[in-house]
Scaffold this active site. Structure first.
Site, PDB file in Angstrom:
ATOM      1  CG  ASN A 108       7.963  18.059  39.786  1.00 28.35           C
ATOM      2  OD1 ASN A 108       7.561  18.765  40.716  1.00 28.35           O
ATOM      3  ND2 ASN A 108       7.654  18.322  38.518  1.00 28.35           N
ATOM      4  CB  SER A 137       3.165  12.456  35.605  1.00 30.57           C
ATOM      5  OG  SER A 137       2.279  12.445  34.504  1.00 30.57           O
ATOM      6  CG  ASP A 146       7.283  19.573  34.251  1.00 29.88           C
ATOM      7  OD1 ASP A 146       7.579  19.499  35.452  1.00 29.88           O
ATOM      8  OD2 ASP A 146       6.652  20.530  33.771  1.00 29.88           O
TER       9      ASP A 146
HETATM   10  C1  GRF Z   1       0.163  20.976  41.897  1.00 29.12           C
HETATM   11  O1  GRF Z   1      -0.845  21.022  40.934  1.00 29.12           O
HETATM   12  C2  GRF Z   1       1.371  20.252  41.346  1.00 29.12           C
HETATM   13  O2  GRF Z   1       1.041  19.225  40.465  1.00 29.12           O
HETATM   14  C3  GRF Z   1       2.105  21.336  40.625  1.00 29.12           C
HETATM   15  O3  GRF Z   1       1.941  22.478  41.423  1.00 29.12           O
HETATM   16  C4  GRF Z   1       0.744  22.358  42.185  1.00 29.12           C
HETATM   17  C5  GRF Z   1       1.115  22.511  43.616  1.00 29.12           C
HETATM   18  O4  GRF Z   1      -0.006  22.519  44.448  1.00 29.12           O
HETATM   19  N1  GRF Z   1       3.493  20.973  40.417  1.00 29.12           N
HETATM   20  P1  GRF Z   1       0.179  22.424  46.014  1.00 29.12           P
HETATM   21  O5  GRF Z   1       1.084  23.596  46.415  1.00 29.12           O
HETATM   22  O6  GRF Z   1       0.809  21.111  46.337  1.00 29.12           O
HETATM   23  O7  GRF Z   1      -1.182  22.577  46.595  1.00 29.12           O
END
Ligand code: GRF
Length: 202
Positions: A108, A137, A146
């Site tokens: 993730n 991260s 997370d």
């Molecule tokens: C990103 O900021 C990621 O870190 C978080 O959700 C957002 C997803 O953005 N888990 P995208 O859909 O990849 O543009």
């Protein structure tokens, strides 16, 4: 045999695109994107996948019991012989069942320096706390939010005049870079866990 990657998302899909670009450009060697799964039918990421000729499957999660939903997703991942699952803005906690089926094979990305600011609106949390650096991260997924062992982090400055949007954009650029890096570490097999620490092996 190429390693088969699945991306799970709920929204925009920019991390999905970064991963797809890396695979296409050979920056993630010996790998292919086998499927994209969205739990929301209106996720913009779905069209982005289809435009690239990638199979995108919508499995709506609304109103469904967590494990019941996860069993369907896991069934598809197994049928597609997926080696690595990449969550990219997938807005659901995975059940212990899902995690067990793909133990240490689910990644993730989170837009903060974990363990700071887990959960939603991490960039807003960081601004409001007043930290002077933040970042992102990539970590293994376990049963908690997370919380799994961290593979790669990147740091960005927080400026006095930052807005949530400006900080998010600065972090996002790094997200796109380190997701590829983390996938390469995992797929290389040259790592081991020591407690929570992910250590590189040669
Ligand atoms: C990103 O900021 C990621 O870190 C978080 O959700 C957002 C997803 O953005 N888990 P995208 O859909 O990849 O543009």
């Amino acid at each position: 045999m190429k390693k088969r990657i699945a991306v799970l998302l709920s929204g925009r899909g920019s991390n999905f695109e970064a991963i797809a670009d890396s695979v296409a450009a050979g920056r993630i060697p010996n790998a292919e994107l086998a499927v994209l799964i969205s739990n929301r039918e209106n996720a913009p990421g779905i069209d982005k996948a289809r435009q690239r000729g990638l199979k995108a499957v919508v499995i709506p999660s609304k109103g469904r019991q967590r494990e019941d939903y996860d069993r369907e997703v896991v069934g598809l991942l197994q049928a597609k012989k997926i080696d690595l699952v990449c969550l990219a803005g997938f807005m659901r906690l995975l059940s212990p069942y899902f995690v067990d089926q793909f133990r240490n094979r689910i990644l993730n990305i989170h837009p903060a320096l974990l363990p700071s600011f887990p959960g939603l609106e991490a960039q807003k949390q960081a601004l409001e706390w007043g930290v002077k650096v933040s970042g992102c991260s990539v970590h293994f997924v376990d049963e908690n939010l997370d919380a799994g062992p961290i593979l790669v982090q990147a740091v960005v400055p927080v400026y006095d005049n930052d807005t949530e949007e400006a900080l998010s954009a600065r972090i996002l650029r790094e997200e796109h870079r380190i997701y590829t890096e983390a996938i390469n570490i995992v797929l290389s097999g040259q790592w081991r866990l020591q407690g929570r620490r992910v250590l590189r092996t040669e």
